[in-house]
Each structure stands twice: as C-alpha cells, then as structure tokens.
Design a protein around this motif. Structure first.
Motif, mmCIF file in Angstrom:
data_model
loop_
_atom_site.group_PDB
_atom_site.id
_atom_site.type_symbol
_atom_site.label_atom_id
_atom_site.label_comp_id
_atom_site.label_asym_id
_atom_site.label_seq_id
_atom_site.Cartn_x
_atom_site.Cartn_y
_atom_site.Cartn_z
ATOM 1 N N ASN A 266 4.708 0.082 -10.122
ATOM 2 C CA ASN A 266 5.035 -0.760 -8.988
ATOM 3 C C ASN A 266 3.896 -1.757 -8.833
ATOM 4 N N LYS A 267 3.825 -2.388 -7.733
ATOM 5 C CA LYS A 267 2.733 -3.333 -7.483
ATOM 6 C C LYS A 267 1.904 -2.836 -6.307
ATOM 7 N N LEU A 268 1.650 -1.523 -6.324
ATOM 8 C CA LEU A 268 0.893 -0.929 -5.227
ATOM 9 C C LEU A 268 -0.564 -1.347 -5.314
ATOM 10 N N GLU A 269 -1.136 -1.603 -4.151
ATOM 11 C CA GLU A 269 -2.536 -2.014 -4.060
ATOM 12 C C GLU A 269 -3.215 -1.166 -3.000
ATOM 13 N N GLY A 270 -4.513 -1.313 -2.917
ATOM 14 C CA GLY A 270 -5.271 -0.590 -1.908
ATOM 15 C C GLY A 270 -5.755 0.740 -2.448
ATOM 16 N N ILE A 271 -5.914 1.699 -1.549
ATOM 17 C CA ILE A 271 -6.464 3.003 -1.908
ATOM 18 C C ILE A 271 -5.391 4.083 -1.826
ATOM 19 N N ALA B 166 0.830 -1.203 0.000
ATOM 20 C CA ALA B 166 0.000 0.000 0.000
ATOM 21 C C ALA B 166 0.867 1.255 0.000
ATOM 22 N N ILE B 167 0.263 2.364 -0.374
ATOM 23 C CA ILE B 167 0.945 3.658 -0.292
ATOM 24 C C ILE B 167 0.942 4.074 1.179
ATOM 25 N N PRO B 168 2.107 4.300 1.777
ATOM 26 C CA PRO B 168 2.119 4.715 3.184
ATOM 27 C C PRO B 168 1.581 6.138 3.338
ATOM 28 N N LYS B 169 0.618 6.312 4.217
ATOM 29 C CA LYS B 169 0.026 7.641 4.417
ATOM 30 C C LYS B 169 1.042 8.637 4.960
ATOM 31 N N GLU B 170 2.079 8.151 5.626
ATOM 32 C CA GLU B 170 3.130 9.022 6.168
ATOM 33 C C GLU B 170 3.888 9.753 5.058
ATOM 34 N N LEU B 171 3.892 9.189 3.863
ATOM 35 C CA LEU B 171 4.576 9.805 2.729
ATOM 36 C C LEU B 171 4.074 11.228 2.484
ATOM 37 N N PHE B 172 2.809 11.470 2.729
ATOM 38 C CA PHE B 172 2.208 12.765 2.445
ATOM 39 C C PHE B 172 2.395 13.779 3.569
ATOM 40 N N ARG B 173 3.062 13.359 4.624
ATOM 41 C CA ARG B 173 3.390 14.282 5.719
ATOM 42 C C ARG B 173 4.705 15.019 5.473
ATOM 43 N N LEU B 174 5.410 14.652 4.424
ATOM 44 C CA LEU B 174 6.674 15.322 4.095
ATOM 45 C C LEU B 174 6.333 16.698 3.544
ATOM 46 N N SER B 175 6.522 17.729 4.346
ATOM 47 C CA SER B 175 5.995 19.059 4.030
ATOM 48 C C SER B 175 6.624 19.719 2.810
#
Length: 172
Positions: free
Chosen positions: A21-26, A2-11
């Motif tokens: 890639n082989k990303l799954e989920g939302i 999955a895409i880690p939600k923490e990735l979007f905290r990088l200001s």
C-alpha cells in the motif's frame, strides 16, 4: 496514509496484511495489544521510525513481514520473545543500524530465509548458528559485521559477503 491505531483494538483479529500500500508514518505502539495476531504483513510501504518494541508482546505471532520499508535505528531485542515465529521478513530496510540482537537467536522455529542487508555492525551472535536449525537460508550480506563466523552446518545457503568478517571456520 497512516496505520490506524484502532486496528489493533480488534481483540479477535488473527491476520493483518497491509503490504504493498502507500502507508506512511510509524507502526503504532498499540500493536502490542493485538495478542491474538498470528500474521502481520506490512512489507512494501513507506513505514519509518523505529520498529516498535511492543511487537515482542505478540506471543501468538507466527509470521512477521516488515521488508521494504524505511525503518531506522536498530532491531528491537524484544523480537526474541516471539518464540513461535516461523517467518521474519526484514530485507530491504537499508537504514537499520546497530547490532544483531542475540535474542533473535532464540527464534528456534524460524524457517526458510532470514535476510538482513542494512548497516548492522558488531559480531554475529553465536545463537544464530546453534539455535536456528530450521532455517535453511541466512543472508547477512552487505552489513558491517565483524569477527569470525561460527560454524554453521545446517544451512543450505549462507551469504555473508560484503562484511568485515576475519575468518571462516575450515569445517564449513
């Protein structure tokens, strides 16, 4: 994975490319907090669910590529808030349904190709033909769009095949 939600905290992050890639989920709703983001490329994965409305909060976004995923339901009208967006990739998402949001016609900086071949229905918003003047190719083939097609003088390539359109203006 999955895409880690923490990735979007990088200001200060300006570009995220996770294509092929082989990303799954939302796509996590936290994406809306990455307000420095200029490029988001998530194409060619196995991402599903809805395209999050929070993408519309990314006011600095210039390129958004979501093609070749398994998103479902309709395109969020909030994409129309991305006023400086120049590239939007939505091809190869066969389970998109609903109408083309009129708000997408506000994306007057879109360039190149706009392609959606899915299960969209309803009419083609008039703003698509009056405001998207920097766009040289529009491909809305293979949907269930109805009504007549507005006049579109500025396109170099226009594909509206395999829809339910009832008329094409004689000026084209």
């Amino acid at each position: 994975g999955a895409i880690p939600k923490e990735l979007f905290r990088l200001s200060n992050i300006q570009s995220i490319s996770l294509s092929m890639n082989k990303l799954e989920g939302i796509v996590p709703s936290q994406i809306g907090t990455a307000d420095s983001l200029k490029v988001l490329s998530l194409s060619h994965n196995h991402l599903g669910g809805v395209i999050p409305t929070e993408i519309g909060l990314l006011s600095n976004l210039k390129l958004l590529y979501l093609s070749n995923n398994i998103f479902e339901f309709s395109l969020p009208s909030e994409l129309g808030n991305l006023h400086i967006l120049q590239g939007l990739g939505l091809a190869g998402i066969p389970d998109l349904t609903g109408v083309l949001p009129e708000e997408l016609g506000q994306l007057s900086n879109l360039r190149g190709v706009f392609r959606v071949n899915a299960k969209l229905n309803g009419t083609i918003p008039h703003l698509f033909f009056t405001n998207l003047k920097k766009l040289n190719t529009m491909d809305l083939s293979g949907n269930n769009l109805v009504g007549s097609m507005p006049t579109a003088h500025h396109f170099e390539n226009l594909n509206m095949s395999n829809n339910q359109l009832t008329g094409v203006p004689s000026e084209i």
